[in-house]
Design a protein around this motif. Sequence first.
Motif, PDB file in Angstrom:
ATOM      1  N   LEU A  64       0.249  52.991 -18.189  1.00  0.00           N
ATOM      2  CA  LEU A  64      -0.309  54.321 -18.414  1.00  0.00           C
ATOM      3  C   LEU A  64       0.139  55.198 -17.246  1.00  0.00           C
ATOM      4  O   LEU A  64      -0.309  55.007 -16.113  1.00  0.00           O
ATOM      5  N   THR A  65       1.062  56.122 -17.513  1.00  0.00           N
ATOM      6  CA  THR A  65       1.546  57.018 -16.467  1.00  0.00           C
ATOM      7  C   THR A  65       0.866  58.365 -16.632  1.00  0.00           C
ATOM      8  O   THR A  65       0.988  59.007 -17.689  1.00  0.00           O
ATOM      9  N   VAL A  66       0.141  58.801 -15.617  1.00  0.00           N
ATOM     10  CA  VAL A  66      -0.626  60.041 -15.708  1.00  0.00           C
ATOM     11  C   VAL A  66      -0.083  61.066 -14.711  1.00  0.00           C
ATOM     12  O   VAL A  66       0.182  60.755 -13.559  1.00  0.00           O
ATOM     13  N   TYR A  67       0.090  62.276 -15.200  1.00  0.00           N
ATOM     14  CA  TYR A  67       0.614  63.383 -14.396  1.00  0.00           C
ATOM     15  C   TYR A  67      -0.536  63.966 -13.596  1.00  0.00           C
ATOM     16  O   TYR A  67      -1.291  64.803 -14.078  1.00  0.00           O
ATOM     17  N   ALA A  68      -0.687  63.509 -12.374  1.00  0.00           N
ATOM     18  CA  ALA A  68      -1.842  63.890 -11.555  1.00  0.00           C
ATOM     19  C   ALA A  68      -1.619  65.167 -10.763  1.00  0.00           C
ATOM     20  O   ALA A  68      -2.555  65.951 -10.551  1.00  0.00           O
ATOM     21  N   PHE A  69      -0.381  65.398 -10.297  1.00  0.00           N
ATOM     22  CA  PHE A  69      -0.087  66.581  -9.476  1.00  0.00           C
ATOM     23  C   PHE A  69       1.425  66.760  -9.468  1.00  0.00           C
ATOM     24  O   PHE A  69       2.167  65.841  -9.094  1.00  0.00           O
ATOM     25  N   SER A  70       1.879  67.939  -9.882  1.00  0.00           N
ATOM     26  CA  SER A  70       3.316  68.184  -9.954  1.00  0.00           C
ATOM     27  C   SER A  70       3.812  68.851  -8.665  1.00  0.00           C
ATOM     28  O   SER A  70       3.025  69.390  -7.879  1.00  0.00           O
ATOM     29  N   THR A  71       5.121  68.853  -8.487  1.00  0.00           N
ATOM     30  CA  THR A  71       5.707  69.524  -7.321  1.00  0.00           C
ATOM     31  C   THR A  71       5.446  71.026  -7.374  1.00  0.00           C
ATOM     32  O   THR A  71       5.461  71.695  -6.338  1.00  0.00           O
ATOM     33  N   GLU A  72       5.194  71.563  -8.561  1.00  0.00           N
ATOM     34  CA  GLU A  72       4.908  72.992  -8.706  1.00  0.00           C
ATOM     35  C   GLU A  72       3.445  73.330  -8.432  1.00  0.00           C
ATOM     36  O   GLU A  72       3.107  74.501  -8.215  1.00  0.00           O
ATOM     37  N   ASN A  73       2.582  72.324  -8.450  1.00  0.00           N
ATOM     38  CA  ASN A  73       1.149  72.586  -8.271  1.00  0.00           C
ATOM     39  C   ASN A  73       0.769  73.027  -6.867  1.00  0.00           C
ATOM     40  O   ASN A  73      -0.349  73.505  -6.648  1.00  0.00           O
ATOM     41  N   TRP A  74       1.688  72.906  -5.907  1.00  0.00           N
ATOM     42  CA  TRP A  74       1.395  73.371  -4.550  1.00  0.00           C
ATOM     43  C   TRP A  74       1.165  74.879  -4.512  1.00  0.00           C
ATOM     44  O   TRP A  74       0.575  75.403  -3.558  1.00  0.00           O
ATOM     45  N   SER A  75       1.623  75.599  -5.537  1.00  0.00           N
ATOM     46  CA  SER A  75       1.470  77.060  -5.570  1.00  0.00           C
ATOM     47  C   SER A  75       0.072  77.485  -6.018  1.00  0.00           C
ATOM     48  O   SER A  75      -0.249  78.669  -6.032  1.00  0.00           O
ATOM     49  N   ARG A  76      -0.768  76.535  -6.371  1.00  0.00           N
ATOM     50  CA  ARG A  76      -2.138  76.857  -6.761  1.00  0.00           C
ATOM     51  C   ARG A  76      -2.946  77.302  -5.539  1.00  0.00           C
ATOM     52  O   ARG A  76      -2.515  77.109  -4.397  1.00  0.00           O
ATOM     53  N   PRO A  77      -4.145  77.890  -5.759  1.00  0.00           N
ATOM     54  CA  PRO A  77      -4.975  78.309  -4.627  1.00  0.00           C
ATOM     55  C   PRO A  77      -5.189  77.174  -3.629  1.00  0.00           C
ATOM     56  O   PRO A  77      -5.367  76.010  -4.021  1.00  0.00           O
ATOM     57  N   GLU A  78      -5.160  77.495  -2.348  1.00  0.00           N
ATOM     58  CA  GLU A  78      -5.219  76.487  -1.291  1.00  0.00           C
ATOM     59  C   GLU A  78      -6.456  75.606  -1.381  1.00  0.00           C
ATOM     60  O   GLU A  78      -6.389  74.397  -1.165  1.00  0.00           O
ATOM     61  N   ASP A  79      -7.608  76.216  -1.708  1.00  0.00           N
ATOM     62  CA  ASP A  79      -8.831  75.412  -1.769  1.00  0.00           C
ATOM     63  C   ASP A  79      -8.790  74.421  -2.918  1.00  0.00           C
ATOM     64  O   ASP A  79      -9.310  73.308  -2.818  1.00  0.00           O
ATOM     65  N   GLU A  80      -8.145  74.805  -4.023  1.00  0.00           N
ATOM     66  CA  GLU A  80      -8.023  73.890  -5.157  1.00  0.00           C
ATOM     67  C   GLU A  80      -7.082  72.734  -4.827  1.00  0.00           C
ATOM     68  O   GLU A  80      -7.375  71.574  -5.126  1.00  0.00           O
ATOM     69  N   VAL A  81      -5.953  73.048  -4.179  1.00  0.00           N
ATOM     70  CA  VAL A  81      -5.012  72.001  -3.785  1.00  0.00           C
ATOM     71  C   VAL A  81      -5.683  71.035  -2.815  1.00  0.00           C
ATOM     72  O   VAL A  81      -5.539  69.814  -2.932  1.00  0.00           O
ATOM     73  N   SER A  82      -6.430  71.588  -1.868  1.00  0.00           N
ATOM     74  CA  SER A  82      -7.121  70.750  -0.893  1.00  0.00           C
ATOM     75  C   SER A  82      -8.109  69.811  -1.572  1.00  0.00           C
ATOM     76  O   SER A  82      -8.206  68.624  -1.218  1.00  0.00           O
ATOM     77  N   PHE A  83      -8.820  70.311  -2.584  1.00  0.00           N
ATOM     78  CA  PHE A  83      -9.777  69.481  -3.312  1.00  0.00           C
ATOM     79  C   PHE A  83      -9.055  68.374  -4.072  1.00  0.00           C
ATOM     80  O   PHE A  83      -9.474  67.212  -4.056  1.00  0.00           O
ATOM     81  N   ILE A  84      -7.955  68.728  -4.733  1.00  0.00           N
ATOM     82  CA  ILE A  84      -7.198  67.734  -5.505  1.00  0.00           C
ATOM     83  C   ILE A  84      -6.676  66.630  -4.592  1.00  0.00           C
ATOM     84  O   ILE A  84      -6.671  65.447  -4.953  1.00  0.00           O
ATOM     85  N   MET A  85      -6.242  67.013  -3.396  1.00  0.00           N
ATOM     86  CA  MET A  85      -5.715  66.025  -2.453  1.00  0.00           C
ATOM     87  C   MET A  85      -6.796  65.075  -1.955  1.00  0.00           C
ATOM     88  O   MET A  85      -6.505  63.970  -1.499  1.00  0.00           O
ATOM     89  N   LYS A  86      -8.056  65.500  -2.045  1.00  0.00           N
ATOM     90  CA  LYS A  86      -9.165  64.633  -1.633  1.00  0.00           C
ATOM     91  C   LYS A  86      -9.604  63.698  -2.766  1.00  0.00           C
ATOM     92  O   LYS A  86     -10.320  62.722  -2.526  1.00  0.00           O
ATOM     93  N   LEU A  87      -9.199  63.994  -3.991  1.00  0.00           N
ATOM     94  CA  LEU A  87      -9.630  63.190  -5.132  1.00  0.00           C
ATOM     95  C   LEU A  87      -9.235  61.712  -5.021  1.00  0.00           C
ATOM     96  O   LEU A  87     -10.020  60.839  -5.398  1.00  0.00           O
TER      97      LEU A  87
END
Length: 249
Positions: A64-87
């Motif tokens: 099961l390969t899941v697309y968790a975070f793309s190379t383009e997702n870094w352009s999202r709001p900083e607080d959202e990226v920070s939260f995703i990185m903590k997941l």
Amino acid sequence: MFDFFKNSKPRELETIPKHIGIIMDGNGRWAKKRMQPRVFGHKAGMDALQDITLMSSNIGVKVLTVYAFSTENWSRPEDEVSFIMKLPVDFFDKYVPKLHENNVKIQVMGERDRLPKETLKALEDACQLTKNNTGLILNFALNYGGRAELTKAMKEISEKVSQGILTTEDITEKVISDHLMTSELPEIYRNPDLIIRTSGEIRLSNFLPWQSAYSEFYFTPVFWPDFNQEEFTKALEEYSHRQRRFGKV
């Protein structure tokens, strides 16, 4: 919760895809619909991931390969990226023990140089803990982009040609496959049989462009946090009715 699937296939299901790729889309819109911050949706999405992973394991899916975070997702709001990185840290504490108990092996593919140290450590710990498991492989595509993957593979192959390790005549589809990030998967399961995208979007968004050449696609308007076992069964039933010819009659 999963007893229905332990000893039988879902209703009317004739074939089980061995490798399923999922573009887990719609977390933010799911949260917005409930007047919650976008990060609330990402947290709910992890619950959905555990359910779908365990069901996949129970019915015989191998990867099961899941697309968790793309190379383009870094352009999202900083607080959202920070939260995703903590997941991944929360994932290791809350979900990995249950997955490990169910013989799930965790792997990660993607560029790791931009990942925060705590994120990387949580992922490495999960991989290390489950490395000897022999069941379903849960493969996270994290900081992954298909074009970047292909570019990296072409550079590696070109370097081997320049060093005389390979000749241009040696370059085959298998050689290219061996240099992609999915090369860590068993060769027979590298290419998804089925790719699912939630939330109503109908595109790959740079997800496994090489590997998906002959994949079947299933698109659903359901947001990822609401993609439960019933919705997953619908995708599996649809797949079971497809005829895969691979260019043949």
